[in-house]
Each structure stands twice: as C-alpha cells, then as structure tokens.
Design a protein around this motif. Sequence first.
Motif, PDB file in Angstrom:
ATOM      1  N   THR A  32       1.556   8.630 -16.079  1.00 25.03           N
ATOM      2  CA  THR A  32       2.643   9.606 -16.136  1.00 25.03           C
ATOM      3  C   THR A  32       2.847  10.044 -17.593  1.00 25.03           C
ATOM      4  O   THR A  32       2.947   9.200 -18.484  1.00 25.03           O
ATOM      5  CB  THR A  32       3.954   8.967 -15.599  1.00 25.03           C
ATOM      6  OG1 THR A  32       3.656   8.383 -14.336  1.00 25.03           O
ATOM      7  CG2 THR A  32       5.055  10.004 -15.432  1.00 25.03           C
ATOM      8  N   SER A  78       0.656   6.460 -11.343  1.00 24.09           N
ATOM      9  CA  SER A  78       1.862   6.215 -12.144  1.00 24.09           C
ATOM     10  C   SER A  78       1.533   5.578 -13.500  1.00 24.09           C
ATOM     11  O   SER A  78       2.351   5.621 -14.424  1.00 24.09           O
ATOM     12  CB  SER A  78       2.837   5.334 -11.365  1.00 24.09           C
ATOM     13  OG  SER A  78       2.232   4.077 -11.124  1.00 24.09           O
ATOM     14  N   GLU A  89      -2.696   6.960  -5.229  1.00 20.71           N
ATOM     15  CA  GLU A  89      -1.414   6.384  -4.811  1.00 20.71           C
ATOM     16  C   GLU A  89      -1.131   5.075  -5.560  1.00 20.71           C
ATOM     17  O   GLU A  89       0.003   4.761  -5.881  1.00 20.71           O
ATOM     18  CB  GLU A  89      -1.495   6.091  -3.305  1.00 20.71           C
ATOM     19  CG  GLU A  89      -0.197   6.289  -2.574  1.00 20.71           C
ATOM     20  CD  GLU A  89      -0.436   6.097  -1.085  1.00 20.71           C
ATOM     21  OE1 GLU A  89       0.016   5.075  -0.565  1.00 20.71           O
ATOM     22  OE2 GLU A  89      -1.113   6.965  -0.462  1.00 20.71           O
TER      23      GLU A  89
END
Length: 337
Positions: free
Chosen positions: A329, A326, A322
């Motif tokens: 990505t 990102s 979490e």
Amino acid sequence: MLIKLPRTSACKESDVTPEGFYLSRRALLGGSLAGLAVGALPGVALGADPSRYADVEPGNAPAWFNEKLTSTQWQAVNVKNEAITPFKDATHYNNFYEFGTEKSDPAKNSGAFKTEPWKVVVDGEVGKPGSYALEDFMKPYQLEERIYRLRCVEAWSMVIPWIGFPISALLKQVEPTSKAKYIRFETLQDPKSMPGQRSGFALIDWPYVEGLRLDEAMNPLAILAVGMYGRELANQNGAPLRLVVPWKYGFKSVKSIVRISLVSEQPKTTWQSIAANEYGFYANVNPTVDHPRWTQAHERRLPGSLFSPNIRQTEMFNGYGEEVASLYTGLDLRKNY
Ligand code: MTE
C-alpha cells in the motif's frame, strides 16, 4: 535469465499428464479444492507416498525428512482448477546457474551434488544466532504442502507442490532484534561441486543472494521448502533448502541456502546487482510492468509445445493479491519493480 529471450519448451505433448488426473487425485486425497486457503484445510497425513504424483521419481531422502513427512499437512494451500506441472518438467526445465545456464543443465550437472551433511547459519540482527546441521535446524517445524504457481521473470510458469514451512515460524525461533528490517539468503558457494561457479564467463558474483523485507518474509505464503511432489527437493530444484515466494518472480526464490541473515539495510541481491534496470529488489509479479525486453502481460504455462504453447494471462501478484497486496500500500510498483 539475463540474456536469453523466452523460448518454447522442449517438452513433448506426450509428457503431459491430463489435468483431470491431477484434479481428481487431489480431490480424492485432500477433500476440498477450494482455491487458496492458507492453513484452512484440515490436512491429510498420508506419509511418504510417492504415488500421490503420477510421474514422481523416487528420491533418496535423509531419515529426518522421512520422519517429518509422516506428519505433513497435505494441501495446506492449493490452487484452484490448475493442473500441477508434471514432475519431469519441474525437474528438467530449471534455472540454477551454479549448475549451468541452459534449462537442462541443472538436471544434468547436479546429480552428484552432496546435500548431506548440510549446515545452515542464522546470524545478524537476531537474539538467537546459530549454526545448525540441517536436521537440527528443521526440528521445530511442522511441514506443510503448498501447491503454488511459480512465475519466472522469463515469462514461463508452472504449478509446483512444495513441502516446507513458513519463514514466520523461523523468525519466531530466532527472535529478530528491533534493527532487523530485511532478511537475506545466501546459496552455497562451492566451485568444486558447482560447475557454474567455476565458469570464467559467469555474470554472477557468487554466492547467489536474495532478500525480502521483514514484513514480506512474515507473510504466511513465504516459505522455506525442503521437498516437492511428496518427496525431498531434487538437487536441481535447490536441495536441501530453498526459498519459495509465490507472488514474486522466481529469481527471488534462492536455492540451496546456507546462510540466513537478519539485516538492517536492504541487501544487495544478485540479479539487481547485475542489471538493476531489468531486475528489481521487489520483483513482484506484475502484468502491467513489462521487462524492458519483453512483455509480462502473459506467460507460457509449462509444459507446452510449439503448436500448443499454453499461453495464459499473467495475474497481479501471480494470483496472490488478496494475501499480499496490502504489503505494498502506498508503494509505486512501477518504480519499485
Ligand atoms: N537460486 C540460485 N542459487 N541460483 C539460480 O540460478 N535461479 C532462480 C531461482 N533460484 C536461481 C536460484 C530463478 S531465475 C528461478 S526462475 C527459480 O530459481 C527456478 O526454480 P526451479 O528451477 O525450481 O523452477
């Protein structure tokens, strides 16, 4: 790390402090046990209290550390429902090749290692380079306790309460230039005090080097640690200053750091230089990408025993997805292992 296949821990069952003890202690001391909460807990200033952890051996911390400890934000990040590894295991089952290649070598061979005085150099692509005594280097930073999972590429794991500060705070101080894309960390090179560096059989081209992309280093979970279990770092765990990056395999978390450099190119890191097909630059914990010689789908949570090996499923990014997914990505994590 390179040649040895994972072995069963040498720990006896009697070494294991029951999980309930830690959980109730932590609940008492820190209030909430809510999973991961970066900087979200109010923090309890307990001061230097070695009894917070049942089996901790008293250290011999320098004055600056004890002073800073009084304002530590305890349990700034925690893990949910997982027992903290007993101090004895965290300090007697180590990888620190500068002190030998057996898991018990660092504890045996690092007792006389001198960590005071200690100098840290910050250089490269920064507006404010410098060479500091460790106590001066540490001055701007508020210490936080970060209770993190540690997952070794060899498929064993622990839960360790580190004390440190986010690398992002350091980066703010030293002002990276626009050319800075990576951060490179270097361990002390001193064959006189590090017997592993004197060995003619060492695979490593010393000093041990590791690195992160700048945005990885800026992630709030990436810390520089100076303590563990409510006290200063044990020598075998990388005293007096080490990296801790909990979503990556343990070999990224370089110990006994003397130089931090901001650089424009991806640094040549130690294990990648030795065997690039086995140890990548990213080294993100990933249960779906096996090591060429063993699976990474599960791990042995230490301590365990032959009859109770304490096997658990490995989590993507070691359970910190979490917070960090990102960062990757669009990156093929099979190629960029
Ligand atoms: N840092 C240096 N300088 N030398 C090492 O051999 N081993 C790495 C990492 N940092 C190592 C190092 C590996 S393989 C792991 S798993 C972790 O340290 C282990 O940290 P611990 O002994 O504190 O559990």
